[in-house]
Motif scaffolding. Structure first.
Motif, PDB file in Angstrom:
ATOM      1  N   UNK A  71      41.997  42.896  52.073  1.00 40.20           N
ATOM      2  CA  UNK A  71      42.120  43.469  50.736  1.00 40.20           C
ATOM      3  C   UNK A  71      41.276  44.722  50.581  1.00 40.20           C
ATOM      4  N   UNK A  72      40.075  44.701  51.155  1.00 38.15           N
ATOM      5  CA  UNK A  72      39.185  45.863  51.069  1.00 38.15           C
ATOM      6  C   UNK A  72      39.779  47.067  51.787  1.00 38.15           C
ATOM      7  N   UNK A 114      33.507  42.802  44.240  1.00 32.26           N
ATOM      8  CA  UNK A 114      33.263  43.400  45.556  1.00 32.26           C
ATOM      9  C   UNK A 114      34.075  44.675  45.732  1.00 32.26           C
ATOM     10  N   UNK A 115      35.345  44.606  45.372  1.00 29.42           N
ATOM     11  CA  UNK A 115      36.220  45.770  45.514  1.00 29.42           C
ATOM     12  C   UNK A 115      35.818  46.889  44.563  1.00 29.42           C
ATOM     13  N   UNK A 139      33.385  49.383  55.928  1.00 28.93           N
ATOM     14  CA  UNK A 139      33.145  48.562  57.107  1.00 28.93           C
ATOM     15  C   UNK A 139      31.817  47.816  57.071  1.00 28.93           C
ATOM     16  N   UNK A 140      30.736  48.486  56.698  1.00 28.18           N
ATOM     17  CA  UNK A 140      29.419  47.865  56.733  1.00 28.18           C
ATOM     18  C   UNK A 140      29.139  47.034  55.480  1.00 28.18           C
ATOM     19  N   UNK A 141      29.198  47.669  54.322  1.00 23.79           N
ATOM     20  CA  UNK A 141      28.934  46.958  53.072  1.00 23.79           C
ATOM     21  C   UNK A 141      30.061  45.975  52.789  1.00 23.79           C
ATOM     22  N   UNK A 142      31.272  46.355  53.168  1.00 25.18           N
ATOM     23  CA  UNK A 142      32.419  45.487  52.941  1.00 25.18           C
ATOM     24  C   UNK A 142      32.284  44.143  53.625  1.00 25.18           C
ATOM     25  N   UNK A 143      31.708  44.116  54.818  1.00 25.76           N
ATOM     26  CA  UNK A 143      31.523  42.851  55.529  1.00 25.76           C
ATOM     27  C   UNK A 143      30.606  41.919  54.741  1.00 25.76           C
ATOM     28  N   UNK A 144      29.546  42.496  54.184  1.00 28.30           N
ATOM     29  CA  UNK A 144      28.577  41.702  53.415  1.00 28.30           C
ATOM     30  C   UNK A 144      29.218  41.133  52.158  1.00 28.30           C
TER      31      UNK A 144
END
Length: 259
Positions: free
Chosen positions: A242-243, A117-118, A84-89
């Motif tokens: 996707x994340x 990213x993934x 949620x946090x790092x994924x947004x960035x």
């Protein structure tokens, strides 16, 4: 149609990639980035009640790596935080090529950054489940992103062609910007993190055909992503979708392969 990419080629690309992801994520996870725990311990020894103690308690209750609240979270909850946090960035950075609409989507940039990213998120999640060895993380990424079941010995680099020194050198090159930033500023800046994600994406160009297999958003996200300017928004929400798929697959894989 080009020659099929072998498992050995996938491993050769993923091992330095994983090694480049690991140190940065492990440092963030295991450190006390703001000195909050140590400071709170000293101050609470002097002040057992009152506003100051409440404020300190509130700060150390924030669920970020290095705090007491983080230490009390389960591996599942911490992996959710990363998503949620790092994924947004990372999803925001990944969606930037979408400003070019269909033109950017025809290039390997989007899939390379998206896969990087993934993969970065998968390494973070693996760490929260106690998986730290490169080989298992390689197998996790190959399975979740490319639907490949890599042989454990091959993933661990146990074959005659494996060059440990060259692999370590390649991993170091991928994190050059982070290293320079830490030496100059004492920490990794946003610019250095973005630059490193870009380098990680380029490192995956060697298996471009595989990158198309990674989890994506739905057909609506892709349709909006084909449009100029607003395509960035479609790509952003597509990467976020996707994340989430990656996170669910990772949880299943790590649960099934927990030793």
């Amino acid at each position: 149609m080009g020659e099929a990419i072998s498992d050995r080629q996938v491993v050769a690309v993923l091992r330095p990639f994983v090694r480049a992801c690991g140190p940065m994520l492990d440092a963030l996870r295991e450190s006390d980035p703001f000195g909050l725990q140590a400071r709170a311990k000293d101050d609470l020894a002097e002040v057992e009640s009152g506003l100051k103690a409440k404020l300190i308690h509130g700060v150390t209750s924030v669920k970020v790596p290095g705090t007491a609240a983080w230490a009390r979270m389960t591996g599942y909850d911490r992996s959710s935080w990363w998503m949620n946090r790092v994924g947004r960035f990372t999803a925001l950075l990944t969606s930037i090529p979408g400003l070019g609409g269909a033109l950017a989507d025809r290039l390997p940039v989007q899939d390379a950054l998206g896969a990087a990213s993934q993969g970065l998120l998968l390494c973070a999640i693996a760490g929260e489940y106690g998986v730290t060895d490169v080989g298992t993380r390689v197998r996790l990424i190959a399975s979740v992103l490319f639907e490949r079941d890599i042989d454990p010995d091959l993933a661990a680099g146990k074959h005659p062609e494996h060059d440990e020194a060259a692999e370590a050198d390649e991993a170091a090159k991928l994190t050059e910007e982070l290293t320079a930033s830490e030496k100059k500023h004492g920490k990794a800046t946003i610019k250095a993190a973005a630059g490193t994600l870009w380098r990680l994406g380029r490192a995956l160009y060697g298996i471009t055909e595989e990158l198309e297999k990674r989890p994506h958003g739905n057909i609506l996200h892709r349709a909006v992503g084909m449009l100029p300017i607003v395509g960035a928004a479609g790509d952003y929400f597509g990467e976020r979708s996707g994340l989430k798929k990656v996170w669910r697959r990772a949880h299943t894989w790590l649960t099934e392969h927990r030793a």
